[in-house]
Design a protein around this motif. Structure first.
Motif, PDB file in Angstrom:
ATOM      1  N   GLU A   9       0.824  -1.197   0.000  1.00 31.38           N
ATOM      2  CA  GLU A   9       0.000   0.000   0.000  1.00 31.38           C
ATOM      3  C   GLU A   9       0.869   1.263   0.000  1.00 31.38           C
ATOM      4  O   GLU A   9       0.594   2.235  -0.717  1.00 31.38           O
ATOM      5  N   GLU A  10       1.937   1.220   0.810  1.00 34.77           N
ATOM      6  CA  GLU A  10       2.850   2.364   0.869  1.00 34.77           C
ATOM      7  C   GLU A  10       3.520   2.585  -0.483  1.00 34.77           C
ATOM      8  O   GLU A  10       3.663   3.728  -0.952  1.00 34.77           O
ATOM      9  N   GLU A  11       3.924   1.518  -1.131  1.00 34.47           N
ATOM     10  CA  GLU A  11       4.566   1.608  -2.436  1.00 34.47           C
ATOM     11  C   GLU A  11       3.599   2.182  -3.469  1.00 34.47           C
ATOM     12  O   GLU A  11       3.984   2.993  -4.326  1.00 34.47           O
ATOM     13  N   ALA A  12       2.337   1.777  -3.392  1.00 35.74           N
ATOM     14  CA  ALA A  12       1.325   2.282  -4.323  1.00 35.74           C
ATOM     15  C   ALA A  12       1.143   3.791  -4.160  1.00 35.74           C
ATOM     16  O   ALA A  12       1.026   4.529  -5.153  1.00 35.74           O
ATOM     17  N   TRP A  13       1.136   4.263  -2.900  1.00 34.95           N
ATOM     18  CA  TRP A  13       0.986   5.700  -2.665  1.00 34.95           C
ATOM     19  C   TRP A  13       2.214   6.466  -3.158  1.00 34.95           C
ATOM     20  O   TRP A  13       2.091   7.556  -3.725  1.00 34.95           O
TER      21      TRP A  13
END
Length: 251
Positions: A9-13
């Motif tokens: 999720e962090e990578e997507a953001w």
């Protein structure tokens, strides 16, 4: 949500985070909004969306085609309908507008052109020289330089290509009869900002502003838009003078 999902999720953001512009992406003309202003705005939107974990707050700002209205914030794609090489390094380029629509610039305003050369995005300011009330097209006078990045991009243009512009910019608006006399000093393609103002005056029979235009060029052959300038000089309130830096017969 486990650790792996949190990392994903962090990578997507992070992939959605706006990319800070390079210095070459600023044309240096004091535009408002500047590309750095737009970056700060998009970054604030991204940070708010990330904090609330709501991607719907992110506004998609894809480059638009088939433009209906200019935007200072968004680049629009315009079709190149013709290119005319006026001198060895100067081009007159015509861009098509849908139907009989008008560009919407006021005399004295300019646009920002975006180009990409070798993966590097660059932006430069240019003033259309077509009449403010021109329908279905606008024209731009562009001088190319041997080592110029934007010049490489412009020299690759041909009819049928598209180029991306945003605007309008510029806080100087000409108003009929605001001044009794205008002195216009222009060197080379610096003539471009003068052209729409000059033509707006001579097209308006009620505008009695007196214009003195002094154009500086290397040679007589290098004077741009001679036919147009001769026609303008026939008006009672227009005087044109040319200052040449090189005698005839010299390079």
């Amino acid at each position: 949500m486990d650790k792996g999902e949190e990392d994903d999720e962090e990578e997507a953001w992070l992939q959605l985070r706006p990319v800070e512009p390079l210095p070459s992406q600023c044309c240096g003309s004091g535009c408002s909004p500047c590309v750095f202003d737009l970056y700060q705005r998009d970054l604030a939107s991204w940070e708010a969306a990330r904090a609330s974990k709501d991607r719907s707050l992110l506004s998609g700002e894809e480059t638009q085609s088939c433009p209906s209205k200019l935007s200072p914030e968004t680049f629009l794609a315009f079709l190149i309908s013709a290119t005319d090489r006026l001198t060895k390094d100067t081009y007159l380029v015509r861009f098509a507008l849908p139907g009989n629509s008008q560009l919407g610039l006021r005399p004295g305003q300019h646009l920002i052109l975006r180009g990409i050369v070798d993966g590097l995005e660059i932006q430069r300011a240019y003033t259309p020289i077509s009449p403010a009330n021109a329908k279905g097209y606008f024209e731009v006078l562009i001088k190319c330089y041997q080592t110029g990045l934007m010049s490489q991009y412009v020299e690759s243009w041909k009819a049928g290509d598209t180029a991306f512009w945003r605007g309008p910019f510029g806080g100087f608006f000409y108003k009929p009869n605001q001044y009794g006399e205008l002195l216009m000093l222009a060197a080379g393609t610096g003539l471009a900002p003068m052209v729409p103002i000059l033509q707006s005056i001579t097209d308006n029979a009620e505008d009695e502003t007196f214009i003195t235009l002094v154009g500086c060029f290397k040679t007589f052959e290098g004077i741009y838009l001679k036919t147009f300038l001769r026609e303008q000089a026939r008006f009672w309130n227009v005087r044109t003078f040319f200052v040449l830096s090189q005698p005839e017969g010299q390079l």
